[in-house]
Design a protein around this motif. Structure first.
Motif, PDB file in Angstrom:
ATOM      1  N   ALA A 233       0.713  -1.142  -0.107  1.00  0.00           N
ATOM      2  CA  ALA A 233       0.069  -0.441   0.372  1.00  0.00           C
ATOM      3  C   ALA A 233       0.688   0.982  -0.003  1.00  0.00           C
ATOM      4  CB  ALA A 233      -1.099   0.089   0.955  1.00  0.00           C
ATOM      5  N   ASN A 234       0.615   2.006  -0.855  1.00  0.00           N
ATOM      6  CA  ASN A 234       1.444   3.388  -0.976  1.00  0.00           C
ATOM      7  C   ASN A 234       2.608   3.657  -1.179  1.00  0.00           C
ATOM      8  OD1 ASN A 234      -0.931   5.220   0.460  1.00  0.00           O
ATOM      9  ND2 ASN A 234      -0.435   4.367   2.281  1.00  0.00           N
ATOM     10  N   LYS A 235       3.433   2.269  -1.906  1.00  0.00           N
ATOM     11  CA  LYS A 235       4.663   2.045  -2.225  1.00  0.00           C
ATOM     12  C   LYS A 235       4.220   2.233  -4.383  1.00  0.00           C
ATOM     13  CE  LYS A 235       5.344   1.102   1.749  1.00  0.00           C
ATOM     14  NZ  LYS A 235       4.264   0.267   2.323  1.00  0.00           N
ATOM     15  N   GLU A 236       4.309   2.916  -4.972  1.00  0.00           N
ATOM     16  CA  GLU A 236       4.013   3.028  -6.406  1.00  0.00           C
ATOM     17  C   GLU A 236       4.683   2.032  -6.617  1.00  0.00           C
ATOM     18  OE1 GLU A 236       3.579   7.143  -6.552  1.00  0.00           O
ATOM     19  OE2 GLU A 236       2.496   6.363  -5.434  1.00  0.00           O
ATOM     20  N   GLY A 237       6.186   2.443  -6.614  1.00  0.00           N
ATOM     21  CA  GLY A 237       7.118   1.994  -7.280  1.00  0.00           C
ATOM     22  C   GLY A 237       7.283   0.265  -6.975  1.00  0.00           C
ATOM     23  N   SER A 238       7.521   0.252  -5.797  1.00  0.00           N
ATOM     24  CA  SER A 238       7.422  -1.450  -5.480  1.00  0.00           C
ATOM     25  C   SER A 238       5.921  -2.172  -5.876  1.00  0.00           C
ATOM     26  CB  SER A 238       7.013  -1.736  -3.981  1.00  0.00           C
ATOM     27  OG  SER A 238       8.149  -0.442  -3.798  1.00  0.00           O
ATOM     28  N   GLN A 239       4.894  -1.402  -6.057  1.00  0.00           N
ATOM     29  CA  GLN A 239       3.945  -1.932  -6.752  1.00  0.00           C
ATOM     30  C   GLN A 239       4.060  -2.655  -8.359  1.00  0.00           C
ATOM     31  OE1 GLN A 239      -0.337  -0.196  -6.855  1.00  0.00           O
ATOM     32  NE2 GLN A 239       0.313  -0.223  -4.388  1.00  0.00           N
ATOM     33  N   GLU A 240       4.359  -1.232  -9.040  1.00  0.00           N
ATOM     34  CA  GLU A 240       4.828  -1.402 -10.164  1.00  0.00           C
ATOM     35  C   GLU A 240       5.527  -2.491 -10.630  1.00  0.00           C
ATOM     36  OE1 GLU A 240       4.647   0.712 -13.248  1.00  0.00           O
ATOM     37  OE2 GLU A 240       5.965   0.026 -14.686  1.00  0.00           O
ATOM     38  N   GLU A 241       6.384  -3.057  -9.928  1.00  0.00           N
ATOM     39  CA  GLU A 241       7.896  -3.931 -10.243  1.00  0.00           C
ATOM     40  C   GLU A 241       6.809  -5.490  -9.700  1.00  0.00           C
ATOM     41  OE1 GLU A 241      10.654  -3.041 -11.498  1.00  0.00           O
ATOM     42  OE2 GLU A 241      11.062  -5.498 -11.085  1.00  0.00           O
ATOM     43  N   PHE A 242       6.361  -5.438  -9.100  1.00  0.00           N
ATOM     44  CA  PHE A 242       5.910  -6.359  -8.553  1.00  0.00           C
ATOM     45  C   PHE A 242       4.657  -6.726  -9.667  1.00  0.00           C
ATOM     46  CE2 PHE A 242       2.548  -9.650  -6.242  1.00  0.00           C
ATOM     47  CZ  PHE A 242       3.627 -10.275  -6.004  1.00  0.00           C
ATOM     48  N   PHE A 243       3.896  -6.311 -10.201  1.00  0.00           N
ATOM     49  CA  PHE A 243       3.356  -6.735 -10.890  1.00  0.00           C
ATOM     50  C   PHE A 243       4.253  -6.959 -12.010  1.00  0.00           C
ATOM     51  CE2 PHE A 243       1.820  -4.999 -15.457  1.00  0.00           C
ATOM     52  CZ  PHE A 243       0.790  -5.685 -15.454  1.00  0.00           C
ATOM     53  N   HIS A 244       5.224  -6.473 -12.595  1.00  0.00           N
ATOM     54  CA  HIS A 244       5.960  -7.311 -13.449  1.00  0.00           C
ATOM     55  C   HIS A 244       6.604  -8.681 -13.189  1.00  0.00           C
ATOM     56  CE1 HIS A 244       5.414  -3.718 -16.701  1.00  0.00           C
ATOM     57  NE2 HIS A 244       5.793  -3.254 -15.344  1.00  0.00           N
ATOM     58  N   THR A 245       6.688  -8.362 -11.767  1.00  0.00           N
ATOM     59  CA  THR A 245       7.614  -9.692 -11.425  1.00  0.00           C
ATOM     60  C   THR A 245       6.151 -10.688 -11.027  1.00  0.00           C
ATOM     61  OG1 THR A 245       8.394  -8.925  -9.762  1.00  0.00           O
ATOM     62  CG2 THR A 245       8.282 -11.300  -8.866  1.00  0.00           C
ATOM     63  N   PHE A 246       5.178 -10.769 -10.610  1.00  0.00           N
ATOM     64  CA  PHE A 246       4.025 -11.183 -10.771  1.00  0.00           C
ATOM     65  C   PHE A 246       3.546 -12.193 -12.388  1.00  0.00           C
ATOM     66  CE2 PHE A 246      -0.365 -12.130 -11.112  1.00  0.00           C
ATOM     67  CZ  PHE A 246      -0.605 -12.993  -9.907  1.00  0.00           C
ATOM     68  N   ASN A 247       3.415 -11.132 -13.387  1.00  0.00           N
ATOM     69  CA  ASN A 247       3.219 -11.014 -14.188  1.00  0.00           C
ATOM     70  C   ASN A 247       4.501 -12.931 -15.112  1.00  0.00           C
ATOM     71  OD1 ASN A 247       1.088  -9.625 -14.379  1.00  0.00           O
ATOM     72  ND2 ASN A 247       2.147  -7.838 -15.854  1.00  0.00           N
ATOM     73  N   ALA A 248       5.402 -12.247 -14.853  1.00  0.00           N
ATOM     74  CA  ALA A 248       6.541 -13.399 -15.557  1.00  0.00           C
ATOM     75  C   ALA A 248       6.659 -14.503 -14.709  1.00  0.00           C
ATOM     76  CB  ALA A 248       7.624 -12.591 -14.756  1.00  0.00           C
ATOM     77  N   LEU A 249       5.931 -14.730 -13.325  1.00  0.00           N
ATOM     78  CA  LEU A 249       6.004 -15.865 -12.616  1.00  0.00           C
ATOM     79  C   LEU A 249       4.796 -16.418 -12.710  1.00  0.00           C
ATOM     80  CD1 LEU A 249       7.383 -14.516  -9.140  1.00  0.00           C
ATOM     81  CD2 LEU A 249       8.035 -16.557 -10.876  1.00  0.00           C
TER      82      LEU A 249
END
Ligand code: ADP
Ligand code: MG
Length: 463
Positions: A233-249
């Motif tokens: 929550a409230n951590k936009e940069g980490s959300q963005e990065e996690f979004f790509h991690t999520f997609n890749a996995l």
């Protein structure tokens, strides 16, 4: 140490006392330095060198993290860190040598998992296994799904998203999956981390210009387990990065297991595309335990403690502490310790005495803050996140004042702590909100009725 750090340290010590029974270890805790970093909302305990940081992190990291979450409404993170080059005072934590603390991880009766994490860059609590997980109506589905995932990761439920309030067993369940996979399928590449670890890794990688290595590390896993994902929550940069991690996995059919205190759509400021993805697999909800499950849980703990607790004691504890396994565990340990220290038998009278004395300080109040936010948001048809925001519209500011007023009445938090919880307000703003609500209540009977209604609903829920 500032006044607020002092009060936080006291809360921390009494909470850790419910987990740690060894006197030497408690002595160690009482002498630690304790710093609260407001900006990162983190409790920091400085230690002399990296070895000690590593040692105490392995030994007490998870316990410290779990109690720190409950000492303040903002649910601070926790870390040991190497102190800046300041001389170490006499009787600081380092005065107790690590060797005296070995082998105290678990009483003999506990079925601890073998330590398979030696080669892993993460540590698991050896007690958090499926064997030690009590299954009841409240967690049957979550347990079943976790078991299924541990048997064939990447096949069904991806991601497996475990939702439940504080102390209901999310971390235990996630780590149980990890233990099981490390034992049965040791070839699979698994990583477990609290969400905070992912965020810190990401920040460190950015600072070092090592994003490729970071991405490779996370995206080459077979199983990624992230605890407390609501931390995004409230951590936009980490959300963005996690979004790509999520997609890749996800694209590679690799398993993800996530946990959160609230369901994806209730994580404040979580991007819609992540909310959707978190709902792709299965949402496994853990509810507060029923009376029967609480008693079963306590029986299991009593056995682990190697002590005999009469049925009326177990029933009394189950009737008094109703919504949190962690609280139940703390209570039974406290009663056991009190009996040991005073040389008395474990009786209902002793249990009553100990538990009722402790309950005022219990982190049950923590569950209360979530309940308060939910109740007020529901009553006024606004979002929980608005209550903790800086918005000044009356439709939001009035309910926020009411939530502040109720938090003061229903929890033990100080005005400073409440201010921090409601979007960084100072002590006098908090006072002002409380005065305002009291003033309205005096002049407007309908308003008073409404507030008293919310308060009595909350009180009955937390009894
Ligand atoms: P959460 O992560 O949801 O806040 P934890 O997993 O940290 O909760 O659980 C709090 C404590 O209660 C831990 O000591 C855990 O072992 C214990 N616990 C929770 N649920 C169960 C359960 N179903 N069976 C046995 N112990 C449990
Ligand atoms: Mg947890």
């Amino acid at each position: 140490m500032s006044k607020i750090e002092d009060s936080l340290k006291n809360k921390f010590i009494s909470a850790i006392e419910t987990i740690v029974s060894d006197k030497k270890e408690m002595y160690w805790f009482k002498n630690i330095e304790f710093r609260f970093d407001d900006e990162s909302n983190t409790v920091v305990v400085p230690l002399q060198n990296d070895f000690l940081v590593d040692f105490y992190e392995k030994k007490f990291g998870p316990a410290c993290r779990s109690v720190t979450e409950n000492i303040m409404p903002s649910r601070p993170a926790f870390r040991f860190e190497k102190a800046a080059d300041t001389p170490v005072a006499k009787e600081t934590p380092q005065a107790v040598q690590p060797s005296v603390m070995r082998n105290t991880d678990a009483p003999a009766a506990q079925k601890a998992a073998p330590d398979q994490t030696a080669k892993q860059p993460f540590t698991l609590n050896r007690i958090y296994t499926f064997d030690n997980f009590v299954v009841g109506h409240c967690n049957r589905f979550a347990h079943g799904m976790a078991l299924a995932v541990s048997e064939s990761p990447g096949r069904n439920y991806n991601p497996l998203f475990v939702v439940g309030g504080v102390g209901l067993g999310k971390t235990h369940l996630l780590q149980a999956v990890c233990h099981s996979i490390l034992t049965k399928q040791p070839r699979l590449k698994i990583h477990y981390t609290p969400c905070e670890g992912f965020v810190n890794d990401y920040i460190a990688a950015m600072q070092k210009g090592a994003m490729d290595a970071f991405r490779h590390r996370y995206r080459s896993l077979d199983i990624l387990v992230i605890d407390d994902i609501h931390w995004l929550a409230n951590k936009e940069g980490s959300q963005e990065e996690f979004f790509h991690t999520f997609n890749a996995l996800h694209d590679a059919a690799k398993q993800m297991i996530l946990s959160s205190d609230v369901s994806p759509k209730d994580i404040p400021t979580l991007e819609e595309r992540l909310v959707t993805r978190f709902e792709w697999g299965a949402i496994a909800k853990i509810d507060p335990p029923s009376f029967e499950t609480r008693v079963a849980f306590l029986r299991n703990k009593a056995e682990m403690l190697g002590k005999i607790f009469p049925d009326d004691v177990l029933e009394f504890i189950s009737n008094t502490i109703t919504n949190n396994f962690r609280e139940l565990e703390g209570a039974i340990k406290n009663v056991g310790i009190a009996a040991e220290v005073t040389g008395q038998e474990i009786t209902l009278a002793l249990a009553r005495d100990i538990i009722l004395k402790n309950i005022v300080h219990s982190s049950a109040v923590q569950t209360g803050t979530t309940d308060i936010l939910n109740a007020v948001a529901r009553a006024f048809g606004i979002k929980v996140s608005d209550l903790q925001s800086q918005k000044r519209r009356k439709s939001v500011s009035m309910p926020r004042q009411i939530a502040i007023y109720l938090t003061k009445r229903l929890t033990n938090f100080s005005l400073e702590e409440i201010g921090a919880f409601f979007g960084g307000k100072n002590h006098s703003t908090v006072m002002y909100s409380i005065d305002k609500v009291e003033e309205y209540m005096k002049t407007d009977p309908l308003f008073r009725q409404r507030i008293e209604g919310i308060e009595s609903e909350l009180r009955s829920k937390n009894l």
